[in-house]
Design a protein around this motif. Structure first.
Motif, short mmCIF file in Angstrom:
data_model
loop_
_atom_site.label_atom_id
_atom_site.label_comp_id
_atom_site.label_asym_id
_atom_site.label_seq_id
_atom_site.Cartn_x
_atom_site.Cartn_y
_atom_site.Cartn_z
N VAL A 189 2.97 -5.86 1.99
CA VAL A 189 2.13 -6.60 2.94
C VAL A 189 1.89 -8.02 2.44
O VAL A 189 1.44 -8.88 3.19
N PRO B 243 -4.25 -14.61 11.24
CA PRO B 243 -4.48 -13.56 12.22
C PRO B 243 -4.81 -12.22 11.56
O PRO B 243 -4.59 -12.04 10.35
N SER B 244 -5.34 -11.31 12.36
CA SER B 244 -5.71 -9.99 11.85
C SER B 244 -4.49 -9.26 11.29
O SER B 244 -3.41 -9.32 11.89
N GLY B 245 -4.65 -8.63 10.15
CA GLY B 245 -3.55 -7.86 9.56
C GLY B 245 -2.56 -8.72 8.78
O GLY B 245 -1.53 -8.22 8.30
N ALA B 246 -2.89 -10.02 8.58
CA ALA B 246 -1.94 -10.91 7.90
C ALA B 246 -1.90 -10.66 6.39
O ALA B 246 -0.92 -10.99 5.73
N GLY B 247 -2.97 -10.06 5.86
CA GLY B 247 -2.98 -9.79 4.42
C GLY B 247 -4.07 -10.55 3.69
O GLY B 247 -4.08 -10.58 2.45
N LYS B 248 -5.03 -11.13 4.42
CA LYS B 248 -6.08 -11.94 3.78
C LYS B 248 -6.96 -11.08 2.86
O LYS B 248 -7.17 -11.44 1.71
N SER B 249 -7.43 -9.95 3.42
CA SER B 249 -8.33 -9.11 2.60
C SER B 249 -7.58 -8.56 1.39
O SER B 249 -8.14 -8.46 0.29
N THR B 250 -6.31 -8.21 1.60
CA THR B 250 -5.51 -7.68 0.49
C THR B 250 -5.43 -8.72 -0.63
O THR B 250 -5.65 -8.39 -1.81
N HIS C 106 -13.40 -15.76 8.95
CA HIS C 106 -13.16 -15.24 10.29
C HIS C 106 -13.71 -16.21 11.31
O HIS C 106 -13.20 -16.33 12.40
N TYR D 247 0.85 -1.19 0.00
CA TYR D 247 0.00 0.00 0.00
C TYR D 247 0.89 1.24 0.00
O TYR D 247 0.55 2.25 -0.57
P1 ATP Z 1 -8.28 -8.47 9.10
O1 ATP Z 1 -8.58 -9.87 9.41
O2 ATP Z 1 -8.08 -7.64 10.34
O3 ATP Z 1 -9.20 -7.83 8.11
P2 ATP Z 1 -6.36 -9.03 7.02
O4 ATP Z 1 -5.58 -10.30 7.22
O5 ATP Z 1 -7.48 -9.07 6.09
O6 ATP Z 1 -6.82 -8.44 8.42
P3 ATP Z 1 -5.36 -6.86 5.47
O7 ATP Z 1 -6.60 -6.05 5.70
O8 ATP Z 1 -5.17 -7.44 4.13
O9 ATP Z 1 -5.26 -7.98 6.58
O10 ATP Z 1 -4.11 -5.95 5.82
C1 ATP Z 1 -2.78 -6.37 5.63
C2 ATP Z 1 -1.85 -5.23 6.02
O11 ATP Z 1 -2.05 -4.16 5.14
C3 ATP Z 1 -2.11 -4.70 7.42
O12 ATP Z 1 -0.87 -4.40 8.00
C4 ATP Z 1 -2.91 -3.45 7.19
O13 ATP Z 1 -2.61 -2.51 8.19
C5 ATP Z 1 -2.37 -2.98 5.83
N1 ATP Z 1 -3.43 -2.28 5.09
C6 ATP Z 1 -4.65 -2.75 4.77
N2 ATP Z 1 -5.35 -1.84 4.04
C7 ATP Z 1 -4.53 -0.78 3.91
C8 ATP Z 1 -4.67 0.49 3.26
N3 ATP Z 1 -5.78 0.84 2.59
N4 ATP Z 1 -3.62 1.35 3.33
C9 ATP Z 1 -2.49 1.01 3.99
N5 ATP Z 1 -2.29 -0.16 4.61
C10 ATP Z 1 -3.30 -1.05 4.57
#
Ligand code: ATP
Length: 584
Positions: free
Chosen positions: A356, A375-382, A534, A350
């Motif tokens: 990430v 875990p939260s913030g691992a990058g799944k949504s990305t 989740h 990002y």
């Molecule tokens: P969760 O389960 O909490 O949704 P996740 O595994 O889906 O978490 P992501 O949302 O993909 O994780 O985020 C991965 C990393 O990218 C995290 O460190 C998050 O802070 C960062 N991140 C996510 N979206 C953005 C954004 N729009 N801008 C900057 N950093 C981002």
């Protein structure tokens, strides 16, 4: 946050020329009508000049008076009629030009890559769609027509002055150097001043809408003070930028007004002197002085509307700037053969130098159900967003049927892969309009079948006007669960072979969630499903589970295999189970 682009003055000029060419016949007709009206208005001072001349040399006869009065009446009539048609034409033209600009703007907004909107923040885009469109509408509807009239009148009055008495007209020129200099100086400062003002509005708008949207988060994290200070500092910047443009107008307007008065006085004196010394007739001196008085009005309007034109120019630069956003996608006309999704060594950041995802590789077979956990913030949504083609990987590739998702045109990408999140939108319009967003050609039978597939047919057909029922804030109110069913019915209509689910039912209350899960299950039938899980029971039911830790796939296999492996997934599963038993 990176604001959307603002077009350069050269690009704005090019766009204005392009619009002028497009509406050339209408513009020429409008100009001809205004020129006629202005020419008619010039007869008055000439008549007064003749009257004074005849009066002075005692040659005023009733027939001359009748002739002069008749020409005065005729020219006034001509002026009124031509003015009416000219104004009508120019306002209609203004509406048409504005409609064109608004349509062009809307088309470029709808073409914007989602990631660009997210990065720019909604404030900037909202401010452009509201404040800037409003500012441009004032310019195109009123300022431009008024300005055009004033310019035409000024030019024609100048020509009339030269014809009536070139020598007398010289006096009017004394006002020119100061007027030109002060206007030039004003314009040099006004452009950047108005740009700063518009940016300040956009930032203020953004921070206020953010504060309203994120009120709960702000409360929970006790950020109230910080947010208030941010809004206050934005208000302060808006105030300062407005003060700046106001102070410029404060020195510029009096200078121009004084200039007009000065030039009338000079012409009168100079004309009088020339007449006394026998260089010009009294008619010429009178007519030219009256022309200079008459010139004050259009010149005043040229000056007054110039300000509005500056604002309009800045607003236009911000509106057409949206079209300058380059898509990071490189659409090709290759069509995918098959539905297999192959992710190869994908890296994504990002922020520059802050990856990430660090080299994710994975193949998803057609019809497979893959759960992504971690875990939260691992990058799944990305990862989910990249698979859905919302943005492109920094490195590596994601292909569907052998074609890079990055190369699929936006229009067709959703027929391959769609992202389903907990957010769903109901648009103001009928139920039919809301469904047809996914397939503009769908027949009523197809819409009903899609509603049936998500178990929504019953309530939908009982709506007061069935598919024609108006929904949204001003229409019939439906429940959030029903709105989500409409979103699911849209998916049935779009018919993508692969769905990426990101917390699709997480926000709903458990009773509605169970009902919705049934609707969702119907939509998932026969499609490839990538579920960001989740709640781990989704993972338990999946064909394979990918465990994402710190932007890497740490484990991949079936639920049983991963439990046997006794690694991260087994630990997550045990902790989720024990939480579940504690909670239940
Ligand atoms: P969760 O389960 O909490 O949704 P996740 O595994 O889906 O978490 P992501 O949302 O993909 O994780 O985020 C991965 C990393 O990218 C995290 O460190 C998050 O802070 C960062 N991140 C996510 N979206 C953005 C954004 N729009 N801008 C900057 N950093 C981002």
């Amino acid at each position: 946050m990176s604001l959307l682009p603002i077009s350069s003055p050269v690009a704005v000029r090019r766009h204005a020329i392009h619009l002028t060419k497009r509406f050339r016949p209408d513009i020429l007709q409008m100009l001809a009508l205004y020129a006629g009206a202005s020419a008619a208005a010039l007869v008055g001072p000439w008549v007064v000049g003749q009257l004074v001349e005849h009066a002075l040399d005692h040659s005023l006869t009733p027939s001359i008076i009748t002739e002069l009065t008749a020409s005065l009446i005729l020219s006034s009539l001509g002026n009124t009629v031509l003015n009416y048609f000219a104004r009508r034409r120019s306002y209609v033209l203004g509406e048409r030009v504005f409609a064109t600009l608004r349509e062009e703007f809307l088309a470029s907004v709808l073409r914007l890559p989602l990631i660009t909107v997210e990065r720019a923040g909604t404030g900037d885009l909202l401010s452009r769609t509201t404040n800037d469109v409003e500012a441009l509408s004032r310019t195109v509807r009123f300022a431009l027509p008024e300005w055009t009239v004033a310019i035409v009148q000024t030019l024609l009055t100048g020509v009339a002055m030269l014809i009536a008495g070139p020598l007398v007209a010289l006096a009017a020129l004394v006002a020119l150097p100061l007027l030109t200099l002060s206007t030039k100086r004003y314009l040099n400062f006004a452009g950047p001043g108005y740009t700063r003002e518009r940016i300040a509005y956009a930032t203020l708008f953004g921070s206020i809408s953010e504060a309203a949207e994120g009120a709960r988060t702000i409360d929970a994290l006790r950020l109230n003070r910080r947010q208030r200070m941010r809004v206050e500092s934005n208000i302060n910047e808006t105030f300062l930028s407005e003060m700046y443009t106001l102070s410029m107008r404060l020195w510029w307007f009096p200078i121009t007004e004084a200039n007009f008065a000065f030039s009338v006085a000079t012409t009168l004196l100079w004309g009088g002197w020339l007449y006394v010394h026998g260089h010009v007739s009294v008619a010429a001196a009178t007519a030219v002085t009256l022309y200079v008085v008459q010139l004050t009005d259009p010149l005043d309007r040229v000056v007054a509307w110039l300000d509005e034109l500056q604002v309009g120019q800045v607003a236009l630069a911000r509106l057409i700037g949206v079209a300058e956003v380059t898509d990071s996608r490189d659409a090709s006309d290759e069509s995918p053969s098959g539905e297999r999704i192959v992710i190869e060594d994908v890296r994504y950041a990002y922020r520059k130098d802050h990856d990430v995802l660090h080299g994710v590789s994975l193949t998803i077979e057609p019809g497979e159900r893959l759960a992504i956990v971690g875990p939260s913030g691992a990058g799944k949504s990305t990862l989910g967003r990249l698979i859905a083609g919302i943005d492109v990987p920094r490195e590596g590739s994601i292909t569907v049927g052998g074609v890079s998702i990055a190369n699929l045109p936006l229009a067709s990408i959703r027929t391959h892969v769609a992202l389903v999140t907990q957010e769903h939108h109901l648009f103001i319009g009928s139920l039919r309009d809301n469904l047809r967003l996914a397939d503009t050609d769908a027949s009523d039978e197809q819409l009903i079948a899609a509603l049936e597939a998500v178990d929504a047919r019953e309530w939908a057909t009982q709506l007061p006007e069935g598919l024609a029922t108006e929904l949204g804030t001003t229409g019939y109110t439906i429940t959030p669960a029903q709105a989500q069913q409409i979103a699911l019915a849209r998916l049935v209509l779009a018919n993508p072979h692969t769905l990426v689910l990101d917390e699709a039912t997480a926000m709903l209350d458990p009773r509605a969630a169970r009902h919705l899960e049934r609707s969702l299950a119907a939509v998932l039938e026969g499609r490839t499903v990538i579920a960001i899980a989740h709640r781990l029971h989704t993972a338990h039911d999946a064909d394979r589970v990918a465990v994402v830790i710190n932007g890497r796939i740490a484990e991949l296999g079936t639920h049983e295999e991963l439990l046997l492996h006794n690694g991260e997934y087994a630990a997550l599963w045990r902790s989720w189970r024990s939480e579940g038993s504690v909670n239940s």
